[in-house]
Design a protein around this motif. Structure first.
Motif, PDB file in Angstrom:
ATOM      1  N   MET A 279      67.759  27.774  78.065  1.00 27.62           N
ATOM      2  CA  MET A 279      66.650  26.490  77.917  1.00 27.62           C
ATOM      3  C   MET A 279      65.319  27.161  77.747  1.00 27.62           C
ATOM      4  O   MET A 279      64.615  26.573  76.735  1.00 27.62           O
ATOM      5  CB  MET A 279      66.977  25.623  79.060  1.00 27.62           C
ATOM      6  CG  MET A 279      65.940  24.455  78.746  1.00 27.62           C
ATOM      7  SD  MET A 279      66.723  23.239  77.449  1.00 27.62           S
ATOM      8  CE  MET A 279      68.004  22.270  78.416  1.00 27.62           C
ATOM      9  N   LYS A 280      65.043  28.185  78.233  1.00 26.77           N
ATOM     10  CA  LYS A 280      63.454  28.771  78.202  1.00 26.77           C
ATOM     11  C   LYS A 280      63.302  29.580  76.910  1.00 26.77           C
ATOM     12  O   LYS A 280      62.343  29.445  76.392  1.00 26.77           O
ATOM     13  CB  LYS A 280      63.423  29.916  79.327  1.00 26.77           C
ATOM     14  CG  LYS A 280      63.288  29.142  80.886  1.00 26.77           C
ATOM     15  CD  LYS A 280      63.211  30.273  82.019  1.00 26.77           C
ATOM     16  CE  LYS A 280      63.243  29.605  83.181  1.00 26.77           C
ATOM     17  NZ  LYS A 280      63.273  30.755  84.235  1.00 26.77           N
ATOM     18  N   LEU A 281      64.585  29.772  76.271  1.00 24.70           N
ATOM     19  CA  LEU A 281      64.448  30.498  74.897  1.00 24.70           C
ATOM     20  C   LEU A 281      64.583  29.605  73.807  1.00 24.70           C
ATOM     21  O   LEU A 281      63.960  29.576  72.617  1.00 24.70           O
ATOM     22  CB  LEU A 281      65.605  31.435  74.709  1.00 24.70           C
ATOM     23  CG  LEU A 281      65.358  32.648  75.714  1.00 24.70           C
ATOM     24  CD1 LEU A 281      66.670  33.573  75.486  1.00 24.70           C
ATOM     25  CD2 LEU A 281      64.483  33.683  75.019  1.00 24.70           C
ATOM     26  N   ILE A 282      65.448  28.523  73.822  1.00 23.21           N
ATOM     27  CA  ILE A 282      65.708  27.652  72.946  1.00 23.21           C
ATOM     28  C   ILE A 282      64.718  26.531  72.589  1.00 23.21           C
ATOM     29  O   ILE A 282      64.397  26.185  71.247  1.00 23.21           O
ATOM     30  CB  ILE A 282      67.155  26.901  72.970  1.00 23.21           C
ATOM     31  CG1 ILE A 282      67.761  26.286  71.888  1.00 23.21           C
ATOM     32  CG2 ILE A 282      67.103  25.720  74.063  1.00 23.21           C
ATOM     33  CD1 ILE A 282      68.010  27.409  70.726  1.00 23.21           C
ATOM     34  N   VAL A 283      64.095  26.113  73.673  1.00 17.58           N
ATOM     35  CA  VAL A 283      62.891  24.952  73.382  1.00 17.58           C
ATOM     36  C   VAL A 283      61.746  25.469  72.700  1.00 17.58           C
ATOM     37  O   VAL A 283      61.525  24.960  71.481  1.00 17.58           O
ATOM     38  CB  VAL A 283      62.494  24.435  74.851  1.00 17.58           C
ATOM     39  CG1 VAL A 283      61.279  23.614  74.842  1.00 17.58           C
ATOM     40  CG2 VAL A 283      63.628  23.579  75.433  1.00 17.58           C
ATOM     41  N   PRO A 284      61.186  26.930  73.012  1.00 15.87           N
ATOM     42  CA  PRO A 284      59.971  27.351  72.191  1.00 15.87           C
ATOM     43  C   PRO A 284      60.527  27.641  70.771  1.00 15.87           C
ATOM     44  O   PRO A 284      59.620  27.568  70.049  1.00 15.87           O
ATOM     45  CB  PRO A 284      59.684  28.572  73.009  1.00 15.87           C
ATOM     46  CG  PRO A 284      60.068  28.323  74.453  1.00 15.87           C
ATOM     47  CD  PRO A 284      61.340  27.446  74.221  1.00 15.87           C
ATOM     48  N   SER A 285      61.699  28.232  70.671  1.00 19.50           N
ATOM     49  CA  SER A 285      62.137  28.722  69.390  1.00 19.50           C
ATOM     50  C   SER A 285      62.346  27.408  68.375  1.00 19.50           C
ATOM     51  O   SER A 285      61.883  27.449  67.217  1.00 19.50           O
ATOM     52  CB  SER A 285      63.538  29.323  69.282  1.00 19.50           C
ATOM     53  OG  SER A 285      64.353  28.584  69.690  1.00 19.50           O
ATOM     54  N   ARG A 286      62.899  26.344  68.875  1.00 20.06           N
ATOM     55  CA  ARG A 286      62.997  25.245  68.180  1.00 20.06           C
ATOM     56  C   ARG A 286      61.737  24.512  67.644  1.00 20.06           C
ATOM     57  O   ARG A 286      61.470  23.546  66.652  1.00 20.06           O
ATOM     58  CB  ARG A 286      63.874  23.945  69.017  1.00 20.06           C
ATOM     59  CG  ARG A 286      65.292  24.597  69.052  1.00 20.06           C
ATOM     60  CD  ARG A 286      65.991  23.639  69.880  1.00 20.06           C
ATOM     61  NE  ARG A 286      66.381  22.047  69.347  1.00 20.06           N
ATOM     62  CZ  ARG A 286      67.206  21.992  68.396  1.00 20.06           C
ATOM     63  NH1 ARG A 286      68.265  23.002  67.952  1.00 20.06           N
ATOM     64  NH2 ARG A 286      67.592  20.896  67.813  1.00 20.06           N
ATOM     65  N   PHE A 287      60.611  24.553  68.660  1.00 23.72           N
ATOM     66  CA  PHE A 287      59.418  24.047  68.526  1.00 23.72           C
ATOM     67  C   PHE A 287      58.686  24.789  67.142  1.00 23.72           C
ATOM     68  O   PHE A 287      58.000  24.241  66.185  1.00 23.72           O
ATOM     69  CB  PHE A 287      58.438  24.394  69.663  1.00 23.72           C
ATOM     70  CG  PHE A 287      57.071  23.905  69.580  1.00 23.72           C
ATOM     71  CD1 PHE A 287      56.482  22.720  69.678  1.00 23.72           C
ATOM     72  CD2 PHE A 287      56.030  25.148  69.238  1.00 23.72           C
ATOM     73  CE1 PHE A 287      55.194  22.108  69.348  1.00 23.72           C
ATOM     74  CE2 PHE A 287      54.697  24.687  69.054  1.00 23.72           C
ATOM     75  CZ  PHE A 287      54.400  23.308  69.119  1.00 23.72           C
ATOM     76  N   VAL A 288      59.092  26.236  67.210  1.00 26.69           N
ATOM     77  CA  VAL A 288      58.336  26.871  66.092  1.00 26.69           C
ATOM     78  C   VAL A 288      59.071  26.735  64.771  1.00 26.69           C
ATOM     79  O   VAL A 288      58.422  26.489  63.705  1.00 26.69           O
ATOM     80  CB  VAL A 288      58.451  28.591  66.349  1.00 26.69           C
ATOM     81  CG1 VAL A 288      58.183  29.250  65.335  1.00 26.69           C
ATOM     82  CG2 VAL A 288      57.525  28.837  67.622  1.00 26.69           C
ATOM     83  N   ASN A 289      60.265  26.462  65.123  1.00 30.50           N
ATOM     84  CA  ASN A 289      61.172  26.285  63.626  1.00 30.50           C
ATOM     85  C   ASN A 289      60.820  25.088  63.097  1.00 30.50           C
ATOM     86  O   ASN A 289      60.582  24.796  61.782  1.00 30.50           O
ATOM     87  CB  ASN A 289      62.669  25.951  64.018  1.00 30.50           C
ATOM     88  CG  ASN A 289      63.506  27.655  64.124  1.00 30.50           C
ATOM     89  OD1 ASN A 289      62.829  28.511  63.260  1.00 30.50           O
ATOM     90  ND2 ASN A 289      64.637  27.477  64.801  1.00 30.50           N
ATOM     91  N   ARG A 290      60.557  23.880  63.971  1.00 31.46           N
ATOM     92  CA  ARG A 290      60.234  22.554  63.159  1.00 31.46           C
ATOM     93  C   ARG A 290      58.956  22.495  62.442  1.00 31.46           C
ATOM     94  O   ARG A 290      58.518  22.074  61.464  1.00 31.46           O
ATOM     95  CB  ARG A 290      59.976  21.552  64.308  1.00 31.46           C
ATOM     96  CG  ARG A 290      61.379  21.018  65.159  1.00 31.46           C
ATOM     97  CD  ARG A 290      61.373  19.718  65.541  1.00 31.46           C
ATOM     98  NE  ARG A 290      60.074  19.665  66.569  1.00 31.46           N
ATOM     99  CZ  ARG A 290      60.250  20.072  67.834  1.00 31.46           C
ATOM    100  NH1 ARG A 290      61.325  20.528  68.205  1.00 31.46           N
ATOM    101  NH2 ARG A 290      59.215  19.858  68.799  1.00 31.46           N
ATOM    102  N   GLY A 291      57.785  23.669  63.185  1.00 33.20           N
ATOM    103  CA  GLY A 291      56.467  23.508  62.574  1.00 33.20           C
ATOM    104  C   GLY A 291      56.664  24.194  61.130  1.00 33.20           C
ATOM    105  O   GLY A 291      56.080  23.961  60.135  1.00 33.20           O
ATOM    106  N   VAL A 292      57.416  25.397  61.058  1.00 31.67           N
ATOM    107  CA  VAL A 292      57.810  25.947  59.789  1.00 31.67           C
ATOM    108  C   VAL A 292      58.349  25.197  58.867  1.00 31.67           C
ATOM    109  O   VAL A 292      57.897  25.116  57.518  1.00 31.67           O
ATOM    110  CB  VAL A 292      58.292  27.385  60.216  1.00 31.67           C
ATOM    111  CG1 VAL A 292      58.792  28.133  58.670  1.00 31.67           C
ATOM    112  CG2 VAL A 292      57.603  28.309  61.005  1.00 31.67           C
ATOM    113  N   ALA A 293      59.214  24.438  59.249  1.00 36.85           N
ATOM    114  CA  ALA A 293      60.058  23.688  58.252  1.00 36.85           C
ATOM    115  C   ALA A 293      59.202  22.463  57.667  1.00 36.85           C
ATOM    116  O   ALA A 293      59.160  22.233  56.405  1.00 36.85           O
ATOM    117  CB  ALA A 293      61.401  23.226  58.988  1.00 36.85           C
ATOM    118  N   ASN A 294      58.551  21.939  58.623  1.00 41.22           N
ATOM    119  CA  ASN A 294      57.546  20.661  58.138  1.00 41.22           C
ATOM    120  C   ASN A 294      56.465  21.194  57.351  1.00 41.22           C
ATOM    121  O   ASN A 294      56.131  20.540  56.308  1.00 41.22           O
ATOM    122  CB  ASN A 294      56.957  19.976  59.401  1.00 41.22           C
ATOM    123  CG  ASN A 294      57.252  18.599  59.536  1.00 41.22           C
ATOM    124  OD1 ASN A 294      58.124  17.810  58.884  1.00 41.22           O
ATOM    125  ND2 ASN A 294      56.194  17.788  59.979  1.00 41.22           N
TER     126      ASN A 294
END
Length: 381
Positions: free
Chosen positions: A78-93
């Protein structure tokens, strides 16, 4: 009712949301803050400090008050996936915003439109304002709202977000689906050797890499080929998303909700061994693996049952995102990108022909070389 508020654009043959009355209505819809259910900024570079603070807050959220029943490997994942998904959403948007065919400058004389677009750029717009922005700029897909709720924290904010989205869809003349059908997808699996998500599902070989190496490669793009990683282990947990179409807008835009969670598989009482065995028998290279794994392992049945009884220690919530997708805008942008790429290649081919004629002559004779596909086009110029 809504026909009086909307402007019918004869050129596009669609109703426009960009009217003074609709803009005023959109302003009245509740807006989430970046730290509650505000959408990812369209231009996160404008608010980099804000995003860094949010990322720090999410890191603290997943590292504190971890439920005692949470296995260590799940907590670390969870400590890895939450930050990585946050970054992914920013890049995609931001990518969707950057490829939009219309820029905000086109509304330089419309203060009301510029106001809501500025909020959209910084993550402070309401879902209704983002629906207007999407249509005005021709964005193919835009996030309307998002709440991060690891371990079930902040699910009350999720309820608040859903009410705002419902009001946005209906106030903008769309239809809100109260009982939508849901589809489940396996997006990754819990394995701290390589926290694989989305396109990284299919391992290339059996070399183990660290999570740090994986994230660096995934986000910094430091490599040009798939990561070489170990064989997958589905016995610790699966990253699953549930996707539902929750609304349709008058311009053909589809509104979808996507909830992500971890389904624990480290206990036979949660997911039986035969389900995992069925998943292991599938071809991981298949483009339909994400859906096939759900069907073969009956994962949707287990996930639905656990979600209904709020068994968040076994089906661990991560986040919920609502986004709007428009097929017409997507097709237009894809066609434009394809034409731009073709014109770029044509320009490069002309440069090779004019500056290196001997090399050009040899290359166009090779049917496997991309220059051969442009030979006829170049001969006409």
């Amino acid at each position: 009712m809504f026909a009086e508020r909307l402007f019918y654009d004869e050129k596009t043959e669609k109703f426009s949301l960009c009217t003074p009355e609709m803009i005023e209505i959109a302003r009245s819809v509740p807006r989430g803050r970046p730290d509650t259910y505000g959408a990812t900024p369209l231009n996160h570079q404008l608010v980099s400090q804000q995003q860094l603070e949010l990322l720090k807050g999410f890191a603290e959220l997943v590292e504190t008050d971890i439920p005692p029943s949470t296995p260590e490997h799940i907590a670390n994942y969870m400590k890895l996936i939450v930050p990585s998904r946050f970054v992914n959403r920013g890049v995609a948007n931001h990518e969707n915003y950057a490829t939009a065919p219309v820029r905000p400058e086109a509304y330089a004389n419309n203060d009301s439109m510029l106001e809501i677009m500025t909020r959209a750029e910084t993550g402070h717009a309401s879902p209704a304002e983002l629906l207007i922005t999407r249509q005005a700029l021709g964005i193919r897909s835009v996030e309307l709202a998002c709440v991060t709720h690891p371990y079930g924290k902040h699910l009350d904010i999720r309820d608040e977000m859903k009410r705002s989205v419902k009001e946005s869809i209906e106030s903008m003349g769309g239809e809100y689906y109260r009982h939508p059908e849901s589809k489940f997808f396996v997006k990754g699996f819990v394995d701290l050797r390589h926290p694989m998500v989305d396109d990284d599902l299919t391992p290339a070989s059996k070399k183990t890499i660290s999570p740090e190496e994986h994230i660096a490669a995934h986000f910094a793009k430091v490599i040009d080929k798939p990561l070489e990683i170990a064989e997958p282990d589905y016995s610790q947990g699966l990253l699953i998303t549930r996707q539902s179409t929750i609304g349709e807008m008058v311009d053909g835009t589809t509104v979808r909700e996507r909830t992500s969670f971890i389904l624990r598989t480290d206990d036979d009482s949660i997911v039986p061994p035969e389900s995992l065995e069925a998943i292991c028998q599938l071809d991981r290279h298949s483009p339909t693996w994400k859906q096939d794994a759900v069907t073969a392992g009956r994962l949707d049945e287990y996930a639905k049952r656990l979600w209904e009884v709020k068994e968040y220690s076994l089906l661990i919530p991560i986040s919920t995102t609502v986004y709007a997708f428009n097929m017409d805008s997507t097709k237009y942008i894809q066609a434009k990108q394809a034409n731009d790429e073709y014109q770029q290649r044509l320009s490069e081919a002309k440069a090779i022909r004019d500056n290196f004629p001997n090399l050009f002559s040899r290359l166009v004779e090779d049917p496997n070389h991309w220059l051969s596909t442009l030979d006829d086009e170049l001969s006409e110029r």
